[in-house]
Motif scaffolding. Structure first.
Motif, PDB file in Angstrom:
ATOM      1  N   UNK A 237       0.863  -1.182   0.000  1.00 13.52           N
ATOM      2  CA  UNK A 237       0.000   0.000   0.000  1.00 13.52           C
ATOM      3  C   UNK A 237       0.902   1.235   0.000  1.00 13.52           C
ATOM      4  N   UNK A 238       0.525   2.256  -0.796  1.00 11.44           N
ATOM      5  CA  UNK A 238       1.406   3.423  -0.945  1.00 11.44           C
ATOM      6  C   UNK A 238       0.671   4.731  -0.640  1.00 11.44           C
ATOM      7  N   UNK A 239       0.217   4.917   0.577  1.00 11.42           N
ATOM      8  CA  UNK A 239      -0.498   6.154   0.921  1.00 11.42           C
ATOM      9  C   UNK A 239       0.451   7.308   1.204  1.00 11.42           C
ATOM     10  N   UNK A 240      -0.016   8.531   0.956  1.00  6.69           N
ATOM     11  CA  UNK A 240       0.644   9.695   1.546  1.00  6.69           C
ATOM     12  C   UNK A 240       0.025   9.937   2.918  1.00  6.69           C
ATOM     13  N   UNK A 241       0.485  10.978   3.612  1.00  6.19           N
ATOM     14  CA  UNK A 241       0.071  11.175   5.010  1.00  6.19           C
ATOM     15  C   UNK A 241      -1.441  11.305   5.142  1.00  6.19           C
ATOM     16  N   UNK A 242      -2.069  12.029   4.226  1.00  6.94           N
ATOM     17  CA  UNK A 242      -3.514  12.203   4.311  1.00  6.94           C
ATOM     18  C   UNK A 242      -4.262  10.899   4.117  1.00  6.94           C
ATOM     19  N   UNK A 243      -3.807  10.100   3.151  1.00  7.52           N
ATOM     20  CA  UNK A 243      -4.468   8.823   2.888  1.00  7.52           C
ATOM     21  C   UNK A 243      -4.263   7.841   4.045  1.00  7.52           C
TER      22      UNK A 243
END
Length: 475
Positions: free
Chosen positions: A344-350
């Protein structure tokens, strides 16, 4: 490079000191610190004797390290002035400095700060609370305005040693001299940008009993670990990536994800996204095919928007027992638990949305957040951003990708990053390595080609960077 927490450092120090602290560790630290300062003075003013150094002294051992180093410098002819800015100075260290010819000044006696060639930040050590009092921050700002470089003792005062947070005023160091082991805060933004050049001084700590908090990769390690094709490798051995990204509303996400997969070295890319993206892909990447078939890695999610069959698409991909990368909008459609072979490759918001917390909570303690992401999903997690962290199931140590310039912080960079990671995953590497290698390649390439390159153009340069690494490895 490995990094450790304050608690771990304290345990290692206690083990090294034994039942009684005879000051050996402090003397080793002071000797190493003084040597770095001598080098810095020679570089800056081409002399040691007669140079002027200001020591900013706080309480405890951090101030003691600075004072003992100041004593060593004074004995070499450096004009050393020490000013107490917080708490009570280390008594033995102060006595040693004065005996060596150094001076103790009150803050009111400081006037022409620009006359100093260098300052030592011995205000707060690894046990200090982040942030600086207003009066101390004012003095630090005055030194910066006077263009006096600062050498930080162990870590820049005001930063959080275990999280890299900088919640208030803090020192920005030209050089940070740390003792025994690297601390977590040295490697995580925004504290990393305050650290300057990091110098590690060996004081005899034994790390064998401690599991590192962070494992930071460098470019040489990335090049050595890359899944280079063998002479007999065909396209299937190199790996086939199935890209289901983009939508009629956001076709660019699918295009950029495909650029990442192609230029990350995939043996073949199957594009299963929107028809509106196929014309662009056919024109610029004619090696991409547009039919379903066998793949070694999936790439799903970026640019999906609201997708009616999103949940089913992710479920089918996971059920195929082929590893994959799930990015952006696709994170909303993930099953409750996923295999660790998926990335999974989320940024901070995700990641904040995934965990049900505020974004600030992720940004304030990214290590805890990325581990929580693994605990919540069962998958491997790459937290994207200025510091790119990779956590995986069953392992406490978090891996840190090679850092890169801020040029990559733009729309579409995450899409191409997903493609780069999927290419490595398709080549047979585990999800955590795919994450570190893909993120590091993008960062190294951006550093080698500074400027606001569009993400797909930067992806093309990634192929050049891989070629350069491969040539270097053959020499």
């Amino acid at each position: 490079m490995q990094a450790f927490t304050v608690e771990q450092v304290r345990r290692m120090e206690r083990a090294a000191m034994g039942p009684e602290d005879d000051g050996t560790l402090m003397q080793r630290a002071a000797a190493g610190l003084a040597a770095v300062v001598v080098e810095a003075l020679r570089t800056r003013v081409d002399r040691v004797y007669g140079a002027r150094v200001l020591v900013l002294v706080g309480p405890g051992n951090n101030g003691g390290d600075a004072l003992w180093a100041g004593a060593r410098l004074a004995r070499r002819g450096v004009r050393v002035d020490a000013v107490g800015v917080l708490g009570t100075p280390h008594a033995e260290g102060l006595a040693a400095l004065l005996a060596a010819g150094g001076r103790r000044l009150e803050r009111a006696q400081l006037s022409a700060l620009g006359a100093y060639d260098l300052a030592l930040d011995g205000i707060l050590g690894i046990g200090g609370r982040p942030g600086l009092p207003d009066d101390v921050a004012d003095l630090v700002d005055r030194l910066a305005d006077a263009d006096v470089p600062v050498v930080a003792v162990d870590l820049p005062s005001g930063v959080a040693a275990d999280t890299g947070a900088v919640p208030g005023a803090a020192v920005t160091a030209a050089v940070t001299v740390t003792f025994g082991v690297v601390k977590v805060g040295h490697l995580l933004e925004p504290a990393r940008s305050r650290t300057g050049r990091l110098v590690l001084v060996d004081i005899g700590l034994d790390t064998s009993a401690e599991e590192p908090e962070l494992d930071a990769w460098d470019a040489a390690r990335v090049a050595a670990a890359w899944p280079w094709p063998a002479p007999q490798s065909d396209k299937y051995a190199k790996g086939v990536v199935g890209v289901d990204c983009g939508s009629e509303t956001y076709p660019g996400a699918g295009i950029m994800a495909t650029y990442g997969a192609v230029h990350g070295g995939a043996g073949m890319v199957r594009f299963l996204g929107p028809e509106s993206a196929q014309t662009v892909i056919t024109t610029n990447l004619p090696d991409v095919v547009f039919a379903p078939g066998r793949v070694q890695a999936h790439l799903l999610g970026s640019g999906w928007g609201d997708r009616a069959d999103g949940t089913q698409a992710v479920a089918d991909a996971v059920a195929s027992e082929v590893p994959g990368v799930l990015d952006a909008d696709g994170l909303r459609y993930r099953p409750e638990t996923m295999p660790g072979t998926w990335l999974l490759t989320p940024h901070a918001g995700e990641l904040a949305r995934l965990l049900g917390v505020e974004r600030s909570e992720v940004e304030d303690d990214p290590l805890a957040a990325v581990r929580a992401g693994v605990g919540r999903t069962g998958a491997t997690v790459l937290l994207k951003g200025a510091t790119q962290l990779v956590a995986r199931p069953g392992t406490r140590t978090v891996e840190l990708a090679v850092p890169g310039p801020a040029w990559t912080g733009r729309a579409g960079s995450g899409d191409t990053l997903g493609g780069l990671c999927a290419a490595v995953l398709a080549a047979g590497r585990p999800a955590h390595e795919a994450a570190v290698l893909g993120a590091s390649l993008q960062a190294v390439t951006a550093a080698a080609h500074p400027g606001p390159l569009p993400p797909h153009a930067l992806a093309e340069r990634c192929a050049d960077q891989l070629g350069a690494w491969w040539q270097e490895g053959r020499r």
